[in-house]
Design an enzyme around this catalytic site. Structure first.
Site, PDB file in Angstrom:
ATOM      1  N   GLY A  47      38.085 -22.165  16.804  1.00 49.54           N
ATOM      2  CA  GLY A  47      36.728 -21.841  17.225  1.00 49.54           C
ATOM      3  C   GLY A  47      36.167 -23.085  17.889  1.00 49.54           C
ATOM      4  O   GLY A  47      36.843 -23.687  18.726  1.00 49.54           O
ATOM      5  N   GLU A  48      35.006 -23.491  17.467  1.00 44.75           N
ATOM      6  CA  GLU A  48      34.408 -24.718  18.008  1.00 44.75           C
ATOM      7  C   GLU A  48      34.051 -25.606  16.827  1.00 44.75           C
ATOM      8  O   GLU A  48      33.178 -25.247  16.034  1.00 44.75           O
ATOM      9  CB  GLU A  48      33.180 -24.349  18.850  1.00 44.75           C
ATOM     10  CG  GLU A  48      32.713 -25.433  19.765  1.00 44.75           C
ATOM     11  CD  GLU A  48      33.803 -25.912  20.736  1.00 44.75           C
ATOM     12  OE1 GLU A  48      34.502 -25.077  21.326  1.00 44.75           O
ATOM     13  OE2 GLU A  48      33.947 -27.144  20.878  1.00 44.75           O
ATOM     14  N   SER A  49      34.763 -26.738  16.707  1.00 43.09           N
ATOM     15  CA  SER A  49      34.605 -27.552  15.498  1.00 43.09           C
ATOM     16  C   SER A  49      33.173 -28.050  15.318  1.00 43.09           C
ATOM     17  O   SER A  49      32.660 -28.101  14.195  1.00 43.09           O
ATOM     18  CB  SER A  49      35.595 -28.712  15.518  1.00 43.09           C
ATOM     19  OG  SER A  49      35.471 -29.460  16.702  1.00 43.09           O
ATOM     20  N   CYS A  79      43.827 -25.194  15.213  1.00 42.85           N
ATOM     21  CA  CYS A  79      43.031 -25.660  16.359  1.00 42.85           C
ATOM     22  C   CYS A  79      41.762 -26.396  15.906  1.00 42.85           C
ATOM     23  O   CYS A  79      41.861 -27.515  15.414  1.00 42.85           O
ATOM     24  CB  CYS A  79      42.746 -24.470  17.279  1.00 42.85           C
ATOM     25  SG  CYS A  79      42.397 -24.994  18.959  1.00 42.85           S
ATOM     26  N   ARG A 105      40.042 -34.284  21.027  1.00 41.64           N
ATOM     27  CA  ARG A 105      39.568 -32.920  21.331  1.00 41.64           C
ATOM     28  C   ARG A 105      39.768 -32.592  22.805  1.00 41.64           C
ATOM     29  O   ARG A 105      39.571 -33.464  23.659  1.00 41.64           O
ATOM     30  CB  ARG A 105      38.079 -32.785  21.010  1.00 41.64           C
ATOM     31  CG  ARG A 105      37.782 -32.801  19.539  1.00 41.64           C
ATOM     32  CD  ARG A 105      36.292 -32.641  19.303  1.00 41.64           C
ATOM     33  NE  ARG A 105      35.815 -31.313  19.653  1.00 41.64           N
ATOM     34  CZ  ARG A 105      34.531 -31.013  19.833  1.00 41.64           C
ATOM     35  NH1 ARG A 105      33.604 -31.951  19.745  1.00 41.64           N
ATOM     36  NH2 ARG A 105      34.178 -29.775  20.119  1.00 41.64           N
ATOM     37  N   ILE A 136      44.447 -22.831  23.141  1.00 38.44           N
ATOM     38  CA  ILE A 136      43.137 -22.607  23.762  1.00 38.44           C
ATOM     39  C   ILE A 136      42.291 -23.858  23.554  1.00 38.44           C
ATOM     40  O   ILE A 136      41.913 -24.179  22.426  1.00 38.44           O
ATOM     41  CB  ILE A 136      42.427 -21.381  23.132  1.00 38.44           C
ATOM     42  CG1 ILE A 136      43.321 -20.128  23.230  1.00 38.44           C
ATOM     43  CG2 ILE A 136      41.077 -21.139  23.817  1.00 38.44           C
ATOM     44  CD1 ILE A 136      42.822 -18.945  22.416  1.00 38.44           C
ATOM     45  N   ARG A 137      42.047 -24.578  24.607  1.00 33.26           N
ATOM     46  CA  ARG A 137      41.312 -25.848  24.514  1.00 33.26           C
ATOM     47  C   ARG A 137      41.766 -26.645  23.290  1.00 33.26           C
ATOM     48  O   ARG A 137      40.980 -27.072  22.453  1.00 33.26           O
ATOM     49  CB  ARG A 137      39.793 -25.617  24.493  1.00 33.26           C
ATOM     50  CG  ARG A 137      39.255 -25.130  25.842  1.00 33.26           C
ATOM     51  CD  ARG A 137      37.781 -24.794  25.795  1.00 33.26           C
ATOM     52  NE  ARG A 137      37.531 -23.686  24.900  1.00 33.26           N
ATOM     53  CZ  ARG A 137      36.889 -23.762  23.741  1.00 33.26           C
ATOM     54  NH1 ARG A 137      36.383 -24.902  23.347  1.00 33.26           N
ATOM     55  NH2 ARG A 137      36.721 -22.702  23.009  1.00 33.26           N
ATOM     56  N   HIS A 172      47.212 -21.217  18.111  1.00 32.50           N
ATOM     57  CA  HIS A 172      46.618 -20.073  17.409  1.00 32.50           C
ATOM     58  C   HIS A 172      47.696 -19.095  16.942  1.00 32.50           C
ATOM     59  O   HIS A 172      47.964 -18.099  17.627  1.00 32.50           O
ATOM     60  CB  HIS A 172      45.648 -19.336  18.348  1.00 32.50           C
ATOM     61  CG  HIS A 172      44.368 -20.048  18.554  1.00 32.50           C
ATOM     62  ND1 HIS A 172      43.198 -19.696  17.911  1.00 32.50           N
ATOM     63  CD2 HIS A 172      44.070 -21.126  19.318  1.00 32.50           C
ATOM     64  CE1 HIS A 172      42.225 -20.511  18.275  1.00 32.50           C
ATOM     65  NE2 HIS A 172      42.726 -21.389  19.130  1.00 32.50           N
ATOM     66  N   GLU A 174      47.577 -16.847  14.887  1.00 31.39           N
ATOM     67  CA  GLU A 174      47.036 -15.486  14.625  1.00 31.39           C
ATOM     68  C   GLU A 174      47.063 -14.631  15.897  1.00 31.39           C
ATOM     69  O   GLU A 174      46.841 -13.417  15.824  1.00 31.39           O
ATOM     70  CB  GLU A 174      45.614 -15.577  14.049  1.00 31.39           C
ATOM     71  CG  GLU A 174      44.495 -15.854  15.029  1.00 31.39           C
ATOM     72  CD  GLU A 174      44.387 -17.317  15.472  1.00 31.39           C
ATOM     73  OE1 GLU A 174      45.286 -18.121  15.143  1.00 31.39           O
ATOM     74  OE2 GLU A 174      43.404 -17.643  16.169  1.00 31.39           O
TER      75      GLU A 174
HETATM   76  N1  GLN Z   1      38.039 -27.334  21.567  1.00 32.20           N
HETATM   77  C1  GLN Z   1      37.649 -26.783  20.312  1.00 32.20           C
HETATM   78  C2  GLN Z   1      36.968 -27.822  19.436  1.00 32.20           C
HETATM   79  O1  GLN Z   1      36.832 -28.920  19.841  1.00 32.20           O
HETATM   80  C3  GLN Z   1      38.827 -26.200  19.588  1.00 32.20           C
HETATM   81  C4  GLN Z   1      39.354 -25.002  20.343  1.00 32.20           C
HETATM   82  C5  GLN Z   1      39.925 -23.934  19.479  1.00 32.20           C
HETATM   83  O2  GLN Z   1      39.809 -23.934  18.243  1.00 32.20           O
HETATM   84  N2  GLN Z   1      40.501 -22.957  20.118  1.00 32.20           N
HETATM   85  O3  GLN Z   1      36.533 -27.519  18.356  1.00 32.20           O
END
Ligand code: GLN
Length: 194
Positions: A47-49, A79, A105, A136-137, A172, A174
């Site tokens: 997700g987004e930390s 992630c 990151r 993903i990122r 990921h 999942e």
């Molecule tokens: N770039 C996200 C972060 O810094 C992590 C990306 C992800 O969990 N798919 O939290």
């Protein structure tokens, strides 16, 4: 029975719950301190930390999860989850500092903004020694301590690691059909609860 929690504040938590249930686990979303007390093992999803850190504040969940991990709770971090657990984060960000790695990151930039790559595994997960990885990122793990076992690499980078009862993937799992990572996590959770 081992109760499996999935941190469900933000990000890709629902898919982890569905996979664990498909593998026969009893699962619970974790959003509060009371939820955390009821589970024996925890998934910290992608997700987004930074957003997750903010959402953990009202219930002081970061410290509570940290204390449980230090006390031996099995964790699968993917992630953003790996970022949250890392000892050192670049650019600097608060974290739980329980995983002896340095991460950067969004380090792959456009190259791995969102990509499917082939991960090369060591023997621990059994055959085949290849696994699909959806990135993903993704964060990049740039240092691992001697406490950390690298279970999978993409090119030269560790992307799947284990430190005792902590399993971390910068991709990921999942989102792929391969269930070996979730199975390994479930075994760790069941062993910890035995
Ligand atoms: N770039 C996200 C972060 O810094 C992590 C990306 C992800 O969990 N798919 O939290």
């Amino acid at each position: 029975m081992t109760e499996f929690g999935v941190l469900a504040l933000q990000g890709d938590w629902a898919a982890h719950g569905a996979i664990l249930r498909e593998l026969g686990a009893s699962t619970h979303p974790v959003r509060t301190a009371a939820d955390l007390v009821r589970v024996d093992a925890l998934v910290i999803p992608g997700g987004e930390s930074s957003a997750m850190l903010r959402l953990m504040e009202p219930e002081n969940l970061a410290r509570r999860i940290r204390d449980r991990i230090v006390a031996g709770m099995a964790v699968l971090a993917t992630c953003a989850g790996v970022i949250l657990l890392a000892e050192n984060i670049r650019p600097p960000q608060q974290g739980l500092a329980v995983l002896n790695v340095d991460v950067v990151r969004n380090a792959y930039g456009r190259q791995l903004h969102s990509t499917v790559a082939e991960i090369v595994l060591t023997k621990e997960l059994g055959k085949p020694l290849r696994m699909e990885g959806v990135f993903i990122r993704a964060p990049r793990i740039v240092r691992v301590s001697s406490k950390v076992t690298v279970l999978g690499r993409w090119r030269d980078d560790p992307v799947l690691i284990r430190q005792g009862h902590i399993l971390g993937a910068t991709f990921h799992p999942e989102l792929s059909a391969d269930r070996r990572i979730h199975e390994m996590f479930m075994k760790a959770g069941e062993a910890g609860n035995g």
